[in-house]
Write an enzyme that holds these catalytic residues in place. Structure first.
Site, PDB file in Angstrom:
ATOM      1  N   HIS A 175       0.389 -44.488  -3.811  1.00 35.87           N
ATOM      2  CA  HIS A 175      -0.091 -45.177  -5.003  1.00 35.87           C
ATOM      3  C   HIS A 175      -1.341 -44.501  -5.563  1.00 35.87           C
ATOM      4  O   HIS A 175      -1.424 -44.192  -6.752  1.00 35.87           O
ATOM      5  CB  HIS A 175      -0.371 -46.645  -4.653  1.00 35.87           C
ATOM      6  CG  HIS A 175      -0.914 -47.430  -5.793  1.00 35.87           C
ATOM      7  ND1 HIS A 175      -2.268 -47.621  -5.973  1.00 35.87           N
ATOM      8  CD2 HIS A 175      -0.301 -48.036  -6.828  1.00 35.87           C
ATOM      9  CE1 HIS A 175      -2.446 -48.328  -7.067  1.00 35.87           C
ATOM     10  NE2 HIS A 175      -1.266 -48.593  -7.602  1.00 35.87           N
ATOM     11  N   CYS A 178      11.762 -37.918 -13.409  1.00 36.69           N
ATOM     12  CA  CYS A 178      10.412 -38.431 -13.657  1.00 36.69           C
ATOM     13  C   CYS A 178       9.615 -38.589 -12.358  1.00 36.69           C
ATOM     14  O   CYS A 178       8.498 -39.084 -12.378  1.00 36.69           O
ATOM     15  CB  CYS A 178      10.455 -39.731 -14.440  1.00 36.69           C
ATOM     16  SG  CYS A 178      11.271 -41.051 -13.546  1.00 36.69           S
ATOM     17  N   LYS A 183       0.844  -1.204   0.000  1.00 36.30           N
ATOM     18  CA  LYS A 183       0.000   0.000   0.000  1.00 36.30           C
ATOM     19  C   LYS A 183       0.876   1.249   0.000  1.00 36.30           C
ATOM     20  O   LYS A 183       0.656   2.178  -0.779  1.00 36.30           O
ATOM     21  CB  LYS A 183      -0.917  -0.024   1.222  1.00 36.30           C
ATOM     22  CG  LYS A 183      -1.957   1.071   1.175  1.00 36.30           C
ATOM     23  CD  LYS A 183      -2.970   0.926   2.282  1.00 36.30           C
ATOM     24  CE  LYS A 183      -4.061  -0.040   1.886  1.00 36.30           C
ATOM     25  NZ  LYS A 183      -4.682  -0.738   2.949  1.00 36.30           N
ATOM     26  N   GLY A 230      -7.757  -7.817   4.443  1.00 35.33           N
ATOM     27  CA  GLY A 230      -8.607  -7.952   5.629  1.00 35.33           C
ATOM     28  C   GLY A 230      -7.947  -8.690   6.786  1.00 35.33           C
ATOM     29  O   GLY A 230      -8.570  -8.930   7.809  1.00 35.33           O
ATOM     30  N   ARG A 270      -3.365   2.882   8.356  1.00 37.89           N
ATOM     31  CA  ARG A 270      -3.610   1.661   7.570  1.00 37.89           C
ATOM     32  C   ARG A 270      -2.403   0.728   7.558  1.00 37.89           C
ATOM     33  O   ARG A 270      -1.274   1.176   7.422  1.00 37.89           O
ATOM     34  CB  ARG A 270      -3.927   2.039   6.110  1.00 37.89           C
ATOM     35  CG  ARG A 270      -5.218   2.806   5.968  1.00 37.89           C
ATOM     36  CD  ARG A 270      -5.316   3.460   4.595  1.00 37.89           C
ATOM     37  NE  ARG A 270      -6.496   4.300   4.523  1.00 37.89           N
ATOM     38  CZ  ARG A 270      -7.665   3.920   4.000  1.00 37.89           C
ATOM     39  NH1 ARG A 270      -7.781   2.720   3.487  1.00 37.89           N
ATOM     40  NH2 ARG A 270      -8.690   4.740   3.988  1.00 37.89           N
ATOM     41  N   SER A 299      17.527 -41.131 -15.203  1.00 34.89           N
ATOM     42  CA  SER A 299      16.304 -40.387 -14.887  1.00 34.89           C
ATOM     43  C   SER A 299      16.122 -40.410 -13.368  1.00 34.89           C
ATOM     44  O   SER A 299      16.073 -41.486 -12.762  1.00 34.89           O
ATOM     45  CB  SER A 299      15.103 -41.020 -15.586  1.00 34.89           C
ATOM     46  OG  SER A 299      13.941 -40.334 -15.222  1.00 34.89           O
ATOM     47  N   TYR A 324      15.567 -32.798 -19.446  1.00 34.05           N
ATOM     48  CA  TYR A 324      14.109 -32.675 -19.527  1.00 34.05           C
ATOM     49  C   TYR A 324      13.479 -32.935 -18.157  1.00 34.05           C
ATOM     50  O   TYR A 324      14.126 -33.466 -17.253  1.00 34.05           O
ATOM     51  CB  TYR A 324      13.524 -33.672 -20.547  1.00 34.05           C
ATOM     52  CG  TYR A 324      13.683 -35.107 -20.142  1.00 34.05           C
ATOM     53  CD1 TYR A 324      12.742 -35.748 -19.321  1.00 34.05           C
ATOM     54  CD2 TYR A 324      14.788 -35.850 -20.548  1.00 34.05           C
ATOM     55  CE1 TYR A 324      12.906 -37.058 -18.916  1.00 34.05           C
ATOM     56  CE2 TYR A 324      14.958 -37.160 -20.152  1.00 34.05           C
ATOM     57  CZ  TYR A 324      14.012 -37.756 -19.327  1.00 34.05           C
ATOM     58  OH  TYR A 324      14.177 -39.044 -18.913  1.00 34.05           O
ATOM     59  N   MET A 370      -5.173  -7.733   8.492  1.00 33.08           N
ATOM     60  CA  MET A 370      -4.589  -6.862   9.529  1.00 33.08           C
ATOM     61  C   MET A 370      -5.533  -5.685   9.755  1.00 33.08           C
ATOM     62  O   MET A 370      -6.552  -5.560   9.087  1.00 33.08           O
ATOM     63  CB  MET A 370      -3.213  -6.397   9.076  1.00 33.08           C
ATOM     64  CG  MET A 370      -2.195  -7.515   9.092  1.00 33.08           C
ATOM     65  SD  MET A 370      -0.554  -6.937   8.761  1.00 33.08           S
ATOM     66  CE  MET A 370      -0.646  -6.463   7.076  1.00 33.08           C
ATOM     67  N   ARG A 384      -3.092  -1.424  -6.682  1.00 35.55           N
ATOM     68  CA  ARG A 384      -2.272  -2.640  -6.599  1.00 35.55           C
ATOM     69  C   ARG A 384      -2.579  -3.515  -7.808  1.00 35.55           C
ATOM     70  O   ARG A 384      -3.616  -3.322  -8.463  1.00 35.55           O
ATOM     71  CB  ARG A 384      -2.543  -3.399  -5.303  1.00 35.55           C
ATOM     72  CG  ARG A 384      -3.979  -3.819  -5.152  1.00 35.55           C
ATOM     73  CD  ARG A 384      -4.231  -4.460  -3.816  1.00 35.55           C
ATOM     74  NE  ARG A 384      -5.659  -4.631  -3.625  1.00 35.55           N
ATOM     75  CZ  ARG A 384      -6.235  -4.929  -2.480  1.00 35.55           C
ATOM     76  NH1 ARG A 384      -5.528  -5.059  -1.404  1.00 35.55           N
ATOM     77  NH2 ARG A 384      -7.525  -5.085  -2.399  1.00 35.55           N
TER      78      ARG A 384
HETATM   79  C1  PEP Z   1      10.110 -42.116  -8.314  1.00 31.18           C
HETATM   80  O1  PEP Z   1      10.453 -42.835  -7.386  1.00 31.18           O
HETATM   81  O2  PEP Z   1      10.321 -40.886  -8.348  1.00 31.18           O
HETATM   82  C2  PEP Z   1       9.401 -42.679  -9.467  1.00 31.18           C
HETATM   83  C3  PEP Z   1       9.120 -41.945 -10.513  1.00 31.18           C
HETATM   84  O3  PEP Z   1       9.001 -43.969  -9.356  1.00 31.18           O
HETATM   85  P1  PEP Z   1       7.698 -44.467  -8.568  1.00 31.18           P
HETATM   86  O4  PEP Z   1       6.973 -43.267  -8.096  1.00 31.18           O
HETATM   87  O5  PEP Z   1       6.928 -45.281  -9.535  1.00 31.18           O
HETATM   88  O6  PEP Z   1       8.316 -45.260  -7.473  1.00 31.18           O
END
Ligand code: PEP
Ligand code: MG
Length: 898
Positions: A458, A841, A24, A103, A94, A773, A861, A105, A340
C-alpha cells in the site's frame, strides 16, 4: 570445442564480439583494425575462462604453448625479447568481460621483469630508477593478485624504506632504496610461498593468466554482477588481454591520460579528461600528483594533443557513440590502450542523443535505442547530490519504492503528520506499514518510510501515485510507536529529528542531505517527441487525483488506465463519512450516508475527467476490504485505554463501537478476502452509488460540452456471473441517468483481470465487457502464491541472491508464468471480440522490460504512475524499434523461400 581458436592477435579479433573477446579485447581489436596505434598483443577468449572453470580451475593443457607462439610474434614485431637482458619485452595482463566491471577483476602490469631483465630495462631506458620502480610495482601487484598476499605487508615495507631514506612520497625514493624494497618484496613473496619467486617470464605469465581467470569468481566481481544483474547470458567469463607494455613515465616526452570524447556530465561536445606527464596510470589513480585538464596538453605536448583529438573524432565516427579512452605517450610515441562507450548521466545521454542526430552521426531510432529508460528518473525527481552526500553516511537501507529525495522530521503518528503538514512543517511519515486510513498523512508528508512491505505494498503504490519519495520494507529499522523512536544498528532516531530519504536507492540519512532539483530540458522533450512518434503502445496513467491527471498529461499520458476510487475516500473530508457508512447497520442508514458521499465523488470524477478530456479515463469501483478504512485494532485498544484514563465516556463508547466493527470485519487473509467485486455483490448500494456518480458526472460534462470519456472497471472478478450481476446495476443506473439528463451516454464497461480464474475464463468475460485491464500486482501474487505485502521484506531478497528468481516479479513481469497466463487471457478474449481493448494497470505498466513484453503480447496500452510516463513512452518506442529490427531478417528469408 577442442579445435576452437582460443587466442587471437588484436588484428585477428572481432570488435563486435564482446561476448568472446570481452569489451577491452573487442575494443583493442577494433582499434587495431582501424589503424590506430595499439601496442601489439593478443586476447585469450572468454571460452577459455569457461574451460578453466569446467575443468576444475585448470588452464587447457596446450594453452601456454599457443601463448608462447604469440609472444614470439610480438617479439618479432617489437624487436624486444621476453627475458632479454638487452631489450626486454614486458607485458600487461588485463581482464575484460563482455560488460565493463570497472576495478572488479585483476590486472597485472610490468610482467616479465626479474633480476636480469630489470638490468636490461635500466640500460634500454637509460633510467635505472624507473626500471627498479617498475620492478617493485610488479612484485607488489603480482604478490597481491597471484599469491593473495595482504597488500599491507608491501605497504609497510614501502613505508619503512621511505622512513629510512627520510622522504615523504614514493616518487622521491632513489634507486638504492628501490633495490632494497625489491629484495624485501621478494622475501615477503618467498616466505609466503615457501619457495623462490618465479623468475621465468613464461611461468609469471601462466600464473598471471590463471589469476585473471580466478578474479572472475572473486568476491568483488560476484557482488558487482549480482548488484547490476549481470547474468551469464550478458557476460560469461572474462577474457585475458596480453598487451606489450608502453610507459608514460619515461621522461617529459611521455604521458598518460584518460578522456571522454564528450563531457559525460552534461553531454557537451568537447573532449573532457585529464593527463599527467611522466607518469603511469597508477599515479593518476593513487592521487599522488594532480592530473592536468586535457586542454593543457595542447601546450605541453602539441603533437600528441593533435593525435589525440583526431583519434577521438575517428573513434566517435566509427562507433557512433561517445567514447571513454585511455592513452599513453612513450617518448613522444602515441598509443591507444582502451576505448569503450562512455558512461554518462541522464542529461549527458539525452543531449548527446539529440546532438548526434543533428550532426547526422546517428539516426533518430538509434538515438532512442541508446538511452536507458530507467535513467530518465534522474531528470524527473529531486535527487541526492551524490558528491555532497559523501559526508552523510546512510544509516539504514530499505526497498526503493518511489523515487526522489525528501528531507523532513520523523513523525510516526498519522494525525500528528496531518497537523504538522497543515502548519507547513516538512514531515517524513515513518510507519511499520500503511493502510488506506493513513492516506491523509501521505498528503501531508514529503516522504514515506516503512519497515514492512514491498514494491506493491500500500505505502509503495500510494507514494508512487502521488509522486512522493518512498522507502518500504526497511526491516532493519525497528519502530517503537509507544516510545516515539526508531532504532537502526547503533542509532536511535527520535520523533522530530530530521532525516533524508532517497526513494531512488532506498537509503536513509540522518540530517538534511543536499539535493539537486529536477530539470526538464528541451532535449528531453525532443526525445519524448521522437519516442511518441515511434511507439505503438498507448500510454495511460494510474492517477487518482486531478493533480496527478494534469501532471500525467503534461508528461505525455493519453488517458487514465486506473483511477482507484478508494483513494478519494481517503481525502480528509471523506474518510469520516466513509467510516460512518461502514458503521451503519441497516441498508437505509447506509444509503443515507452514501447519498452524501455520492455528491463528493461526482465532483471528483468531473474534475479528473475534465483534466483528461479527450481521452479515456478508466475508473475502478471500490476494491479494498472495508476494514482497511478503520483504524488498526491494536491502535483502537490503545486509544480506548488512554481515553479511559482521561475519563471521556462518550468518546470511549464511540471508539468501542468502531473496535467491535473492526473485529467483526477483520480477516485472516484480507488480500484474498472480502474485497473488489465481492463488496459490490454483497453491498450493492456502494457500487450503485459509485456508478451513479460516474454516470452523472459524465452527463453533466456532456451538458457542459466537455469531451469526457469515462469507463467503469470492476476489480477482483473471478467469474462472469459476478460481472453479469454488476452489469445489470450498471445498465439500469446508466439508463436512469440518461433519462434524467435526456442524453445518451457512452461509458464502457470492463473488468480487471487480476484473478487467475478470471484470466482462464476470459472468453466468457469478453462477452459482457468492452475492455480488459490486467492487474498484474494481484495476478503476480496469485500466480506465485506470494503475499504482495510481505515477501519483498522477507524471503524474496534471499531468493534473488540464491538465483531461485532472477528478478523481483512484483517489479518486472514474470513473463514465463504471469505472462503465459496473460497470453491465454488475451487469446480467449480476442477470440470473442477481436478488437477488444486490453491494457495493463499493475505496477509493471511502468517497468521497461515488462513494457517490451506488453508490446509483443499486443496490448493496447500500458498504464503507469504519472512520474513514470516518460519512461514508459521511451520503453514503448524501444519495444517497437526492437521488434522492427527482429523482423527484418525474417522478411528476407521468407522472400527467398517464395
Ligand atoms: C493490480 O492488482 O495490479 C492493481 C492494479 O490493483 P491494486 O494494486 O490496486 O490491487
Ligand atoms: Mg489489484
Amino acid at each position: 570445442m577442442r579445435n576452437m581458436k582460443s587466442i587471437y592477435f588484436f588484428n585477428e579479433g572481432d570488435g563486435n564480439n564482446k561476448k568472446l573477446f570481452g569489451g577491452k579485447g573487442a575494443g583493442l581489436a577494433e582499434m587495431t583494425r582501424l589503424g590506430l596505434p595499439v601496442p601489439p598483443g593478443f586476447t585469450i577468449t572468454t571460452e577459455v575462462c569457461n574451460m578453466y572453470y569446467a575443468s576444475g580451475k585448470k588452464l587447457p593443457r596446450n594453452l601456454m604453448n599457443k601463448v608462447k607462439k604469440k609472444i614470439v610474434k610480438i617479439e618479432k614485431k617489437t624487436g624486444k625479447k621476453f627475458g632479454s637482458i638487452e631489450n626486454p619485452l614486458l607485458v600487461s595482463v588485463r581482464s575484460g568481460a563482455a560488460i565493463s566491471m570497472p576495478g572488479m577483476m585483476d590486472t597485472i602490469l610490468n610482467l616479465g621483469l626479474n633480476n636480469k631483465t630489470v638490468i636490461g630495462l635500466a640500460k634500454k631506458s637509460n633510467n635505472p630508477r624507473f626500471a627498479w620502480d617498475s620492478y617493485r610495482r610488479f612484485l607488489q601487484l603480482f604478490g597481491k593478485v597471484v599469491f593473495g598476499i595482504d597488500d599491507k605487508k608491501f605497504e609497510q615495507a614501502l613505508e619503512r624504506a621511505k622512513h629510512a631514506q627520510n622522504v615523504q612520497a614514493d616518487s622521491d625514493l632513489n634507486e638504492e632504496s628501490l633495490q632494497k624494497i625489491v629484495l624485501e618484496y621478494k622475501t615477503i613473496c618467498e616466505n609466503h610461498l615457501g619457495k623462490p619467486f618465479p623468475e621465468d617470464p613464461y611461468k609469471q605469465l601462466e600464473l598471471a593468466i590463471e589469476a585473471v581467470f580466478r578474479s572472475w569468481m572473486g568476491e568483488r566481481a560476484l557482488v558487482y554482477r549480482e548488484k547490476y544483474k549481470i547474468t551469464k547470458d550478458i557476460a560469461n567469463g572474462t577474457a585475458v588481454n596480453v598487451v606489450t607494455m608502453v610507459f608514460g613515465n619515461m621522461g617529459n616526452d611521455s604521458a598518460t591520460g584518460v578522456v571522454f570524447t564528450r563531457n559525460p556530465g552534461d553531454g557537451t561536445r568537447k573532449v573532457f579528461g585529464e593527463y599527467l606527464v611522466n607518469a603511469q596510470g597508477e599515479d593518476v589513480v593513487a592521487g599522488i600528483r594532480t592530473p592536468q585538464p586535457i586542454d593543457n596538453l595542447a601546450r605541453e605536448l602539441p603533437k600528441t594533443y593533435t593525435q589525440l583529438m583526431k583519434t577521438c573524432e575517428k573513434l566517435e565516427r566509427h562507433y557512433k557513440e561517445p567514447q571513454d579512452i585511455e592513452f599513453t605517450v612513450e617518448q613522444g610515441k602515441f598509443y591507444m590502450l582502451q576505448t569503450r562507450s562512455a558512461k554518462m548521466n541522464a542529461i549527458g545521454m539525452i543531449k548527446t542523443s539529440v546532438d548526434m542526430v543533428k550532426e547526422k552521426l546517428i539516426s533518430r531510432d538509434r538515438a532512442i535505442l541508446r538511452l536507458q529508460p530507467e535513467q530518465l528518473d534522474q531528470l524527473l525527481h529531486k535527487t541526492i547530490d551524490t558528491v555532497a552526500a559523501k559526508n552523510y553516511p546512510s544509516i539504514v537501507k530499505g526497498i526503493a519504492a518511489s523515487p526522489g529525495a525528501a528531507t523532513g522530521i520523523v513523525v510516526f503518528d498519522v494525525k500528528k503528520a496531518v497537523q504538522f503538514g497543515d502548519e507547513g512543517v516538512k514531515v517524513i511519515l515513518v510507519r511499520e506499514e500503511t493502510k488506506p486510513e493513513d492516506v491523509p498523512a501521505f498528503f501531508a508528508s514529503v516522504g514515506i518510510l516503512t519497515s514492512r512491505g514491498g514494491k506493491t505494498s500500500h505505502a509503495a503504490v500510494v507514494a508512487r501515485g502521488m509522486g512522493k519519495p518512498g522507502i518500504v520494507g526497511c526491516s532493519d529499522m525497528k519502530i517503537d510507536y509507544a516510545a516515539k523512536k526508531f532504532q537502526v544498528e547503533g542509532k536511535t532516531v527520535l520523533e522530530g529529528e530530521v532525516i533524508t530519504i532517497d526513494g531512488s536507492d532506498g537509503n536513509v540519512f540522518l540530517g538534511e542531505v543536499p539535493t539537486i532539483e529536477p530539470k526538464l530540458t528541451d532535449d528531453f522533450r525532443t526525445i519524448l517527441n521522437w519516442a511518441e512518434k515511434t511507439k505503438r503502445l498507448g500510454i495511460r496513467a494510474n492517477a487518482d487525483t486531478p493533480e496527478a491527471a494534469k501532471l500525467a498529461r503534461e508528461y505525455g499520458a493519453k488517458g487514465i488506465g486506473l483511477c482507484r476510487t478508494e483513494r478519494m475516500f481517503n481525502a480528509r473530508d471523506r474518510l469520516g463519512l466513509f467510516v460512518d457508512m461502514i458503521m451503519t447497520r441497516t441498508i437505509e442508514e447506509r444509503k443515507a450516508v452514501l447519498e452524501k458521499l455520492m455528491v463528493l465523488q461526482k465532483s471528483d470524477f468531473k474534475e479528473i475527467l475534465t483534466a483528461m478530456k479527450g481521452y479515456h479515463v478508466t475508473i475502478r469501483l471500490l476494491d479494498p476490504p472495508l476494514h482497511e478504512f478503520l483504524p488498526n485494532i491494536e491502535e483502537l485498544i490503545n486509544r480506548i485505554h488512554s481515553l479511559e484514563k482521561q475519563n471521556t465516556s462518550s468518546e470511549i463508547d464511540a471508539t468501542k463501537r468502531i473496535l467491535d466493527r473492526a473485529r467483526e470485519l477483520a480477516e485472516i487473509n484480507p488480500m484474498m478476502g472480502h474485497r473488489g467485486v465481492r463488496i459490490g455483490i454483497t453491498f450493492p448500494e456502494i457500487y450503485e452509488m459509485q456508478i451513479r456518480a460516474i454516470c452523472e458526472a459524465a452527463a453533466e460534462l456532456v451538458k457542459e460540452k466537455v469531451d469526457a470519456h469515462a469507463q467503469i472497471m470492476i476489480p477482483q472478478v473471478g467469474s462472469v456471473t459476478e460481472l453479469i450481476q454488476i452489469k445489470k446495476i450498471y445498465d439500469q443506473i446508466k439508463s436512469s441517468v440518461e433519462s434524467k439528463y435526456e442524453i445518451k451516454l457512452k461509458i464502457n464497461f470492463g473488468t480487471m483481470l487480476e484473478v487467475v480464474r478470471g484470466c482462464l475464463t476470459a472468453d466468457e468475460m469478453a462477452k459482457v465487457t468492452e475492455f480488459f485491464s490486467f492487474g498484474t500486482n494481484d495476478l503476480t501474487q496469485a500466480v506465485f502464491s506470494f503475499s504482495r505485502e510481505d515477501v519483498e521484506g522477507k524471503f524474496l531478497p534471499e531468493y534473488i541472491e540464491k538465483e531461485i528468481l532472477v528478478e523481483n516479479p512484483f517489479q518486472s513481469l514474470d513473463v514465463n508464468g504471469v505472462g503465459s497466463l496473460m497470453q491465454i487471457a488475451i487469446a480467449k478474449g480476442k477470440s470473442v471480440k477481436p478488437n477488444l481493448e486490453i491494457g495493463i494497470c499493475g505496477e509493471h505498466g511502468g517497468d521497461p522490460i515488462s513494457i517490451k513484453f506488453c508490446h509483443k503480447a499486443g496490448l493496447s496500452y500500458v498504464s503507469a504512475s504519472s512520474h513514470r510516463i516518460p519512461i514508459a513512452i521511451l520503453a514503448a518506442a524501444q519495444a517497437a524499434l526492437l521488434e522492427k529490427s527482429e523482423r527484418k531478417p525474417k522478411t528476407k528469408k521468407s522472400k527467398k523461400k517464395k
